[in-house]
Scaffold this active site. Structure first.
Site, PDB file in Angstrom:
ATOM      1  N   CYS A 115       0.433   6.794   5.544  1.00 42.79           N
ATOM      2  CA  CYS A 115       0.263   7.037   4.097  1.00 42.79           C
ATOM      3  C   CYS A 115      -0.481   8.328   3.795  1.00 42.79           C
ATOM      4  O   CYS A 115      -0.426   8.835   2.677  1.00 42.79           O
ATOM      5  CB  CYS A 115      -0.448   5.867   3.434  1.00 42.79           C
ATOM      6  SG  CYS A 115       0.547   4.381   3.438  1.00 42.79           S
ATOM      7  N   HIS A 252      -3.088   8.572  -3.429  1.00 43.21           N
ATOM      8  CA  HIS A 252      -2.059   7.758  -2.784  1.00 43.21           C
ATOM      9  C   HIS A 252      -1.918   6.474  -3.584  1.00 43.21           C
ATOM     10  O   HIS A 252      -2.906   5.848  -3.963  1.00 43.21           O
ATOM     11  CB  HIS A 252      -2.476   7.454  -1.341  1.00 43.21           C
ATOM     12  CG  HIS A 252      -1.596   6.445  -0.668  1.00 43.21           C
ATOM     13  ND1 HIS A 252      -0.224   6.505  -0.717  1.00 43.21           N
ATOM     14  CD2 HIS A 252      -1.905   5.331   0.060  1.00 43.21           C
ATOM     15  CE1 HIS A 252       0.273   5.486  -0.048  1.00 43.21           C
ATOM     16  NE2 HIS A 252      -0.725   4.760   0.426  1.00 43.21           N
ATOM     17  N   ASN A 282       3.987   1.025  -3.010  1.00 36.09           N
ATOM     18  CA  ASN A 282       3.423   1.957  -2.034  1.00 36.09           C
ATOM     19  C   ASN A 282       4.573   2.598  -1.261  1.00 36.09           C
ATOM     20  O   ASN A 282       5.235   1.934  -0.457  1.00 36.09           O
ATOM     21  CB  ASN A 282       2.484   1.185  -1.092  1.00 36.09           C
ATOM     22  CG  ASN A 282       1.817   2.076  -0.061  1.00 36.09           C
ATOM     23  OD1 ASN A 282       2.205   3.236   0.112  1.00 36.09           O
ATOM     24  ND2 ASN A 282       0.823   1.535   0.614  1.00 36.09           N
TER      25      ASN A 282
HETATM   26  N1  ACO Z   1       1.716 -13.772  -3.430  1.00 32.47           N
HETATM   27  C1  ACO Z   1       0.833 -14.812  -3.599  1.00 32.47           C
HETATM   28  N2  ACO Z   1      -0.231 -14.970  -2.828  1.00 32.47           N
HETATM   29  C2  ACO Z   1      -0.442 -14.103  -1.838  1.00 32.47           C
HETATM   30  C3  ACO Z   1       0.432 -13.021  -1.598  1.00 32.47           C
HETATM   31  C4  ACO Z   1       1.553 -12.895  -2.447  1.00 32.47           C
HETATM   32  N3  ACO Z   1       2.452 -11.894  -2.310  1.00 32.47           N
HETATM   33  N4  ACO Z   1      -0.031 -12.324  -0.558  1.00 32.47           N
HETATM   34  C5  ACO Z   1      -1.158 -12.909  -0.152  1.00 32.47           C
HETATM   35  N5  ACO Z   1      -1.399 -13.996  -0.918  1.00 32.47           N
HETATM   36  C6  ACO Z   1      -2.499 -14.924  -0.828  1.00 32.47           C
HETATM   37  C7  ACO Z   1      -3.177 -14.893   0.508  1.00 32.47           C
HETATM   38  O1  ACO Z   1      -2.476 -15.719   1.419  1.00 32.47           O
HETATM   39  C8  ACO Z   1      -4.541 -15.434   0.187  1.00 32.47           C
HETATM   40  O2  ACO Z   1      -4.478 -16.835   0.140  1.00 32.47           O
HETATM   41  P1  ACO Z   1      -5.600 -17.741   0.850  1.00 32.47           P
HETATM   42  O3  ACO Z   1      -6.877 -17.353   0.149  1.00 32.47           O
HETATM   43  O4  ACO Z   1      -5.140 -19.111   0.577  1.00 32.47           O
HETATM   44  O5  ACO Z   1      -5.589 -17.324   2.287  1.00 32.47           O
HETATM   45  C9  ACO Z   1      -4.796 -14.944  -1.235  1.00 32.47           C
HETATM   46  O6  ACO Z   1      -3.508 -14.546  -1.756  1.00 32.47           O
HETATM   47  C10 ACO Z   1      -5.746 -13.791  -1.330  1.00 32.47           C
HETATM   48  O7  ACO Z   1      -5.361 -12.817  -0.378  1.00 32.47           O
HETATM   49  P2  ACO Z   1      -6.232 -11.564  -0.149  1.00 32.47           P
HETATM   50  O8  ACO Z   1      -5.769 -10.856   1.085  1.00 32.47           O
HETATM   51  O9  ACO Z   1      -7.685 -11.900  -0.294  1.00 32.47           O
HETATM   52  O10 ACO Z   1      -5.833 -10.687  -1.427  1.00 32.47           O
HETATM   53  P3  ACO Z   1      -6.449  -9.320  -1.835  1.00 32.47           P
HETATM   54  O11 ACO Z   1      -7.048  -9.445  -3.172  1.00 32.47           O
HETATM   55  O12 ACO Z   1      -7.248  -8.691  -0.737  1.00 32.47           O
HETATM   56  O13 ACO Z   1      -5.147  -8.416  -1.995  1.00 32.47           O
HETATM   57  C11 ACO Z   1      -3.775  -6.803  -0.852  1.00 32.47           C
HETATM   58  C12 ACO Z   1      -4.268  -8.234  -0.893  1.00 32.47           C
HETATM   59  C13 ACO Z   1      -3.031  -6.495  -2.136  1.00 32.47           C
HETATM   60  C14 ACO Z   1      -2.863  -6.617   0.349  1.00 32.47           C
HETATM   61  C15 ACO Z   1      -4.965  -5.836  -0.726  1.00 32.47           C
HETATM   62  O14 ACO Z   1      -5.813  -6.265   0.301  1.00 32.47           O
HETATM   63  C16 ACO Z   1      -4.578  -4.424  -0.480  1.00 32.47           C
HETATM   64  O15 ACO Z   1      -4.013  -3.763  -1.322  1.00 32.47           O
HETATM   65  N6  ACO Z   1      -4.944  -3.870   0.689  1.00 32.47           N
HETATM   66  C17 ACO Z   1      -4.751  -2.473   0.981  1.00 32.47           C
HETATM   67  C18 ACO Z   1      -3.367  -2.128   1.233  1.00 32.47           C
HETATM   68  C19 ACO Z   1      -3.318  -0.642   1.355  1.00 32.47           C
HETATM   69  O16 ACO Z   1      -3.900   0.056   0.572  1.00 32.47           O
HETATM   70  N7  ACO Z   1      -2.668  -0.102   2.333  1.00 32.47           N
HETATM   71  C20 ACO Z   1      -2.819   1.353   2.354  1.00 32.47           C
HETATM   72  C21 ACO Z   1      -2.246   2.056   3.288  1.00 32.47           C
HETATM   73  S1  ACO Z   1      -0.612   1.514   3.651  1.00 32.47           S
HETATM   74  C22 ACO Z   1      -0.019   2.534   4.919  1.00 32.47           C
HETATM   75  O17 ACO Z   1      -0.702   3.351   5.461  1.00 32.47           O
HETATM   76  C23 ACO Z   1       1.353   2.264   5.392  1.00 32.47           C
END
Ligand code: ACO
Length: 325
Positions: A115, A252, A282
């Site tokens: 990214c 990004h 993304n």
């Molecule tokens: N729909 C519904 N529920 C979901 C989904 C979904 N699509 N995905 C995850 N959940 C659930 C999880 O299972 C979890 O449930 P649990 O508590 O029962 O285990 C709950 O939602 C909360 O999950 P979290 O991981 O705590 O959610 P969070 O608020 O952290 O958001 C996310 C997740 C959006 C992935 C976030 O962590 C994020 O954006 N991370 C960074 C991603 C990123 O920026 N990547 C950058 C670089 S990418 C690259 O280089 C290719």
């Protein structure tokens, strides 16, 4: 003291026709439009058609950027494509683009920093322009992340999209001050001890398969919020500038909550942050040049304005570029 600057002459982008709304995912995984929107800010993304490749998107974006710059392909010295989703293992996507544009001269190669790839590619282009290796460089970010999704992993497959953005950089002369047009400073970082936070579980040497994306989202999120403002401020400091000088942050586009947290740390209000994540998801290395081109088309930019681009991705690799329009 006069010095060579890499000046931005044109921007363009390309998106696949197919738009996938959040609601479509509800049909096969346990998710909802409300969850995706509230956790990531994403509302829709584009997915490439069958047979549509990263180089197809990159070529369309390059043509648009060249048209915006009023230039033809044969006057370009180099093409750098930032991508983690190349058409084939080799040759580079950049050489596919070169062939598509009918360029028989110059040189073309890919850069892979996931990214953060576009920021790394811009920095490379700037170094080549400053060292006299090239006068005009097409810098492209292009991805088809839909090809490396695990469609059963709801925590990743809803986040990514396909697309491409391109810019044309050209050598110009500046005074060596922060008022010059062009790239004023870059800041690049990586830390391979975090490589297991975000990776693709296949590859040529390891599995002889393409693999799918695996991410520890929460951990990546934590690093992003910590590292993005720091790299942006480091690049600004190298340019002799500070947060207060910034007209536009072009981040990004991974997650609206990361974008907002970084803007808060930099004391930049959200009306000076370019946000396209709602429409593109993304798109990895394509996200910054896509956002640049969309913002330009919306009439957001004015000559002389100061832009800061910042990105983080797999590696982890992260960095920033400070550029005056
Ligand atoms: N729909 C519904 N529920 C979901 C989904 C979904 N699509 N995905 C995850 N959940 C659930 C999880 O299972 C979890 O449930 P649990 O508590 O029962 O285990 C709950 O939602 C909360 O999950 P979290 O991981 O705590 O959610 P969070 O608020 O952290 O958001 C996310 C997740 C959006 C992935 C976030 O962590 C994020 O954006 N991370 C960074 C991603 C990123 O920026 N990547 C950058 C670089 S990418 C690259 O280089 C290719």
């Amino acid at each position: 003291m006069s010095m060579i600057r890499s000046v931005l002459r044109g921007m363009g982008h390309a998106l696949p026709t197919r738009v996938v709304e959040n609601a479509e995912f509800e049909e096969w995984i346990d998710t909802s439009d409300a969850w995706i929107k509230s956790r990531s800010g994403i509302e829709r993304r584009h997915f490439a058609a069958d047979g549509q490749t990263t180089s197809d998107l990159a070529t369309d974006a390059a043509r648009a950027a060249l048209e915006d710059a009023g230039m033809t392909a044969e006057t370009v010295d180099a093409i750098i494509v930032a991508t983690s989703t190349p058409d084939t293992t080799f040759p580079s996507v950049a050489t596919f683009v070169q062939g598509n544009l009918g360029m028989k001269t110059g040189f073309a190669f890919d850069v892979q920093a996931v990214c953060a790839g576009f920021v790394f590619a811009l920095s490379n282009a700037d170094a080549m322009i400053k060292s006299g290796q090239a006068k005009r460089v097409l810098v492209i970010g292009a991805e088809t992340f839909s090809r490396i999704m695990n469609w059963e992993d709801r925590s990743t497959c809803v986040l990514f999209g396909d697309g491409a953005g391109a810019v044309v950089l050209e050598a110009g002369e500046g005074d060596g001050t922060a008022q010059d047009a062009g790239i004023l400073a870059t800041d690049l970082n990586s830390d391979g001890s975090y490589r297991d936070l975000l990776y693709v579980d296949g590859g040529v040497s390891k599995t002889q398969t393409t693999g799918v994306l695996v991410m520890q989202g929460k951990e990546v999120f934590r690093h992003a919020v910590d590292k993005l403002a720091k790299t942006a401020e480091a690049a600004l400091e190298k340019a002799g500038l500070s947060d207060a000088d910034v007209d536009w942050v072009v981040p990004h586009q991974a997650n609206l909550r990361i974008i907002k947290a970084t803007a808060t740390k930099m004391n930049v209000p959200m009306d000076r942050v370019v946000v396209t994540v709602q429409d593109h998801g993304n798109t990895s290395a394509a996200s910054i040049p896509l956002a640049l081109s969309v913002a330009k088309a919306e009439g957001k930019f004015a000559p002389g304005q100061l832009l800061v681009m910042e990105a983080i991705g797999g590696g982890l690799a992260w960095g920033a570029v400070v550029l005056r329009l």
